[in-house]
Design an enzyme around this catalytic site. Structure first.
Site, PDB file in Angstrom:
ATOM      1  CG  ASP A 138     -10.541  -0.733   4.511  1.00  0.00           C
ATOM      2  OD1 ASP A 138     -10.376  -0.867   3.277  1.00  0.00           O
ATOM      3  OD2 ASP A 138     -10.262  -1.642   5.318  1.00  0.00           O
ATOM      4  CD  GLN A 169      -3.326  -4.481   6.640  1.00  0.00           C
ATOM      5  OE1 GLN A 169      -3.270  -3.483   5.940  1.00  0.00           O
ATOM      6  NE2 GLN A 169      -3.806  -5.628   6.210  1.00  0.00           N
ATOM      7  CE  LYS A 205      -3.777  -2.429   2.265  1.00  0.00           C
ATOM      8  NZ  LYS A 205      -4.397  -2.821   3.544  1.00  0.00           N
TER       9      LYS A 205
END
Length: 300
Positions: free
Chosen positions: A128, A105, A61
């Site tokens: 997200d 995460q 990422k």
């Protein structure tokens, strides 16, 4: 891209190629927005512990951010970090004007409450797309940050001209991360949607009637050729590491690619299908938030 008549074997839905195209467009957009004295967009990925797979995902990422011109503000806490310590870090990132997107995460160490931590993210920085406010906007059909993997699936279908309008879609899996938001997105695209799961009787019969099949259940090679309608669109969200008889391991999806590719009209590979699109949508969400925060409006 216009839809084409499928040929055997199935046409590949190339998520890697589309992700590169999305990154190029985002990089161009960032350059357009930025001017003298204007900061770049910023993404903060919060990682707790030293899970090797998570470390790889975070590194990927950050590399993708660099290609687009997004500044990374990654933060790694030890596996022993408390709920209060992680929450305090998220609160600091919420208040940091350099940060437009925040991602926690997953998975987190078992002593942490992931749901509470995700809910503590500023919804405007929810890269997200998992905050209840953003999921509610999806349910209502309002503009907002969208869950990355489902948004990546929809972008991939759109790229190949495979619109949901009038099609019957079956989503195998009902997680909040993929299955449920993807079902809403397919409904928004005017598909008729069935969500199947572990309690669905005769899963094969349900899948066989679908024009679009999305597998997001986490069971290696669950879906086989005899479960798929000829010419169907098959999207494999699963990514599972399996041991090989000769030693070593390999990544496989929830779909038995070799057999299903001989029946389906279109199919995503694993890896190289949905995975790259998930990261691309994370970047897109971050740049979208950046544009909103700078008053540049929607980017698309």
């Amino acid at each position: 891209m216009n839809p084409k008549t499928p040929v055997a074997p199935a046409q590949i839905l190339d998520g890697k190629a589309l992700a590169a195209k999305v990154r190029q467009a985002l990089g161009d957009r960032v350059q357009q927005i930025q001017g003298p004295g204007v900061r770049p967009p910023g993404l903060a990925v919060v990682m707790v512990g030293d899970n090797p797979a998570s470390a790889v995902y975070v590194r990927n990422k950050e590399n993708a951010c660099a290609k687009v011109g997004i500044a990374s503000f990654g933060q790694t806490l030890p596996a022993t970090a408390t709920q209060a310590e992680v929450a305090a870090l998220i609160d600091a990132l919420n208040r940091d004007d350099r940060v437009d997107g925040i991602l926690v995460q997953l998975p987190l160490p078992p002593h942490l409450d992931a749901v509470a931590l995700i809910q503590s993210i500023d919804p405007a920085k929810d890269a997200d797309g998992l905050h209840p406010l953003n999921l509610g906007k999806l349910l209502r059909g309002e503009p907002g940050l969208r869950s990355c993997t489902p948004a990546g699936v929809m972008a991939l279908l759109a790229e190949y001209g495979l619109e949901g309008n009038g099609k019957e879609a079956v989503v195998v899996g009902r997680s909040m991360l993929v299955g449920k938001p993807l079902a809403l997105m397919l409904l928004e695209a005017n598909a008729t949607v069935t969500v199947a799961h572990s309690r669905t009787p005769d899963l094969g019969a349900v899948i066989r009637r679908a024009d679009i099949v999305v597998a997001a259940v986490g069971v290696p090679q669950l879906i086989t050729a005899e479960m798929v309608k000829p010419g169907a669109i098959v999207v494999d969200v699963g990514i599972n590491r399996v041991l090989l008889p000769e030693g070593g391991s390999a990544l496989v999806g929830d779909v038995d690619f070799a057999s299903v590719a001989a029946v389906a009209g279109w199919i995503t590979p694993v890896p190289g299908g949905v995975g790259p699109m998930t990261v691309a949508m994370l970047l897109q969400n971050t740049v979208w938030s950046y544009g909103q925060r700078l008053g540049s409006g929607s980017l698309w």
